[in-house]
Design an enzyme around this catalytic site. Structure first.
Site, mmCIF file in Angstrom:
data_model
loop_
_atom_site.group_PDB
_atom_site.id
_atom_site.type_symbol
_atom_site.label_atom_id
_atom_site.label_comp_id
_atom_site.label_asym_id
_atom_site.label_seq_id
_atom_site.Cartn_x
_atom_site.Cartn_y
_atom_site.Cartn_z
ATOM 1 C CB ALA A 32 -0.946 -0.004 1.192
ATOM 2 C CG LEU A 33 4.552 0.443 -1.768
ATOM 3 C CD1 LEU A 33 5.670 0.203 -2.765
ATOM 4 C CD2 LEU A 33 5.058 0.232 -0.342
ATOM 5 C CG HIS A 37 6.068 3.032 1.541
ATOM 6 N ND1 HIS A 37 4.710 3.191 1.574
ATOM 7 C CD2 HIS A 37 6.403 2.357 2.670
ATOM 8 C CE1 HIS A 37 4.231 2.628 2.673
ATOM 9 N NE2 HIS A 37 5.223 2.116 3.354
ATOM 10 C CD GLN A 61 4.526 -5.657 11.437
ATOM 11 O OE1 GLN A 61 5.481 -6.197 10.896
ATOM 12 N NE2 GLN A 61 4.392 -4.327 11.462
ATOM 13 N N GLY A 147 11.216 4.595 7.790
ATOM 14 C CA GLY A 147 10.679 5.947 7.954
ATOM 15 C C GLY A 147 10.627 6.335 9.421
ATOM 16 C CD GLN A 153 8.783 -0.458 12.018
ATOM 17 O OE1 GLN A 153 7.870 -1.230 12.227
ATOM 18 N NE2 GLN A 153 8.939 0.161 10.856
ATOM 19 N NE ARG A 187 -2.778 0.664 10.758
ATOM 20 C CZ ARG A 187 -1.569 0.161 10.957
ATOM 21 N NH1 ARG A 187 -0.505 0.917 10.749
ATOM 22 N NH2 ARG A 187 -1.409 -1.093 11.336
HETATM 23 O O1 PAF Z 1 6.916 -0.373 8.957
HETATM 24 C C1 PAF Z 1 6.436 -1.377 8.377
HETATM 25 O O2 PAF Z 1 5.825 -1.272 7.329
HETATM 26 C C2 PAF Z 1 6.604 -2.750 9.013
HETATM 27 O O3 PAF Z 1 6.552 -2.668 10.404
HETATM 28 C C3 PAF Z 1 7.879 -3.478 8.547
HETATM 29 C C4 PAF Z 1 9.138 -2.744 9.005
HETATM 30 C C5 PAF Z 1 7.885 -3.623 7.044
HETATM 31 C C6 PAF Z 1 7.930 -4.881 9.164
HETATM 32 O O4 PAF Z 1 6.837 -5.639 8.780
#
Ligand code: PAF
Length: 280
Positions: A32-33, A37, A61, A147, A153, A187
């Site tokens: 879903a870029l 991204h 996750q 990002g 993260q 999202r």
């Molecule tokens: O940030 C994300 O899109 C995800 O947490 C990642 C780093 C691709 C891991 O699934």
């Protein structure tokens, strides 16, 4: 641009690249870029010859099944955007390919995961840590790009790289925003028109909070102010609003030197959970 769904085929491709001394950059995504991204891919293009973008919606996750089910899936459009951005290879494995053996390992990140996203989404960083480690082992990149919108993260992955001695350099890239200030996020596509119109309020509150902090207001008062602001709009349900050290993510009582402070928010807008932050 090559598109791989199998780990072994990707490895053969990357071995050939390494044999000709080409440097490899990895941009891990869940698809879903958006332009955020794309900016990671472009940053990679400037540093390395081979840019691999992984697209994998990592089930382990997500601690909310609805969030996982509703996560946008747009592989064809993603590949078009990646090709335009100069990506060399896409790695889009199925869940069976990625987790042919379901991971039993559990990863813990100490204090880093007792706050904010870690506290609100139990198990989230375990899932991120496992999938990112697998991606690092499969791709063996020289650089990996993330990002800064996902500030916690980035901190968790920094810890992962340090503690497991991955031989690569992390590159944290700035958050890209829509013209009205809303942080770009996959999202955002799930917001309805009314929610989308309200969404820039998150960045407005963060910006005002930063201004108040830099003017010397007490941190606890600024956090109360931010909470009140979200309380004035029925559509928002605030998960957290925190002032933290930008590296350790631990709450702060007073500001540190420039660039070491972060204010971070997580907010439900309808059914969609959005996060944003400012580092200053
Ligand atoms: O940030 C994300 O899109 C995800 O947490 C990642 C780093 C691709 C891991 O699934």
């Amino acid at each position: 641009m090559e598109v791989f769904t199998s780990i072994s085929a990707l490895r053969i491709f990357l071995d050939k690249c390494r044999a000709t001394n080409q440097q490899i950059g990895l941009v891990p995504t869940m698809g879903a870029l958006h332009d955020g991204h794309v900016s990671l891919v472009k940053a990679a293009r400037e540093q390395v010859q081979i840019v691999v973008c992984s697209i994998f919606i990592n089930p382990i996750q997500f601690n909310n099944k609805e969030d996982l089910d509703k996560y946008p899936r747009t592989l064809d459009q993603d590949c078009e955007a990646l090709e335009r951005a100069g990506c060399s290879a896409v790695f889009a494995p199925s869940a069976d390919e990625m987790y042919s053996t379901p991971p039993e390992l559990k990863m813990h990140f100490g204090n880093l995961e007792t706050v904010m996203e870690g506290a609100s989404r139990p198990g989230h960083f375990n899932g991120v840590g496992i999938v990112v480690s697998r991606l690092f082992n499969i791709v063996q990149p020289h650089y990996a790009y993330f990002g800064q919108k996902d500030l916690q993260q980035v901190a968790v992955i920094n810890r992962l790289v340090r503690d497991l001695a991955f031989s690569l350099q992390l590159v944290a890239c700035p958050t890209l925003r829509e013209t009205d200030g809303l942080a770009m996020s996959s999202r955002n596509a799930r917001l309805n028109a009314d929610e989308r119109a309200l969404a820039p309020f998150i960045y407005q509150v963060l910006t005002e909070a930063k201004k108040q902090l830099l003017n010397g207001c007490e941190i606890s008062r600024v956090i109360d102010f931010a909470k009140e602001q979200f309380g004035t709009k029925d559509a928002f349900k605030l998960d957290y609003f925190e002032a933290a050290d930008a590296t350790t993510l631990q709450p702060i009582r007073q500001l540190g030197s420039e660039g070491t402070n972060a204010i971070c928010a997580a907010v439900y807008l309808g059914a969609v959970r959005l996060i944003d932050n400012i580092v200053f």
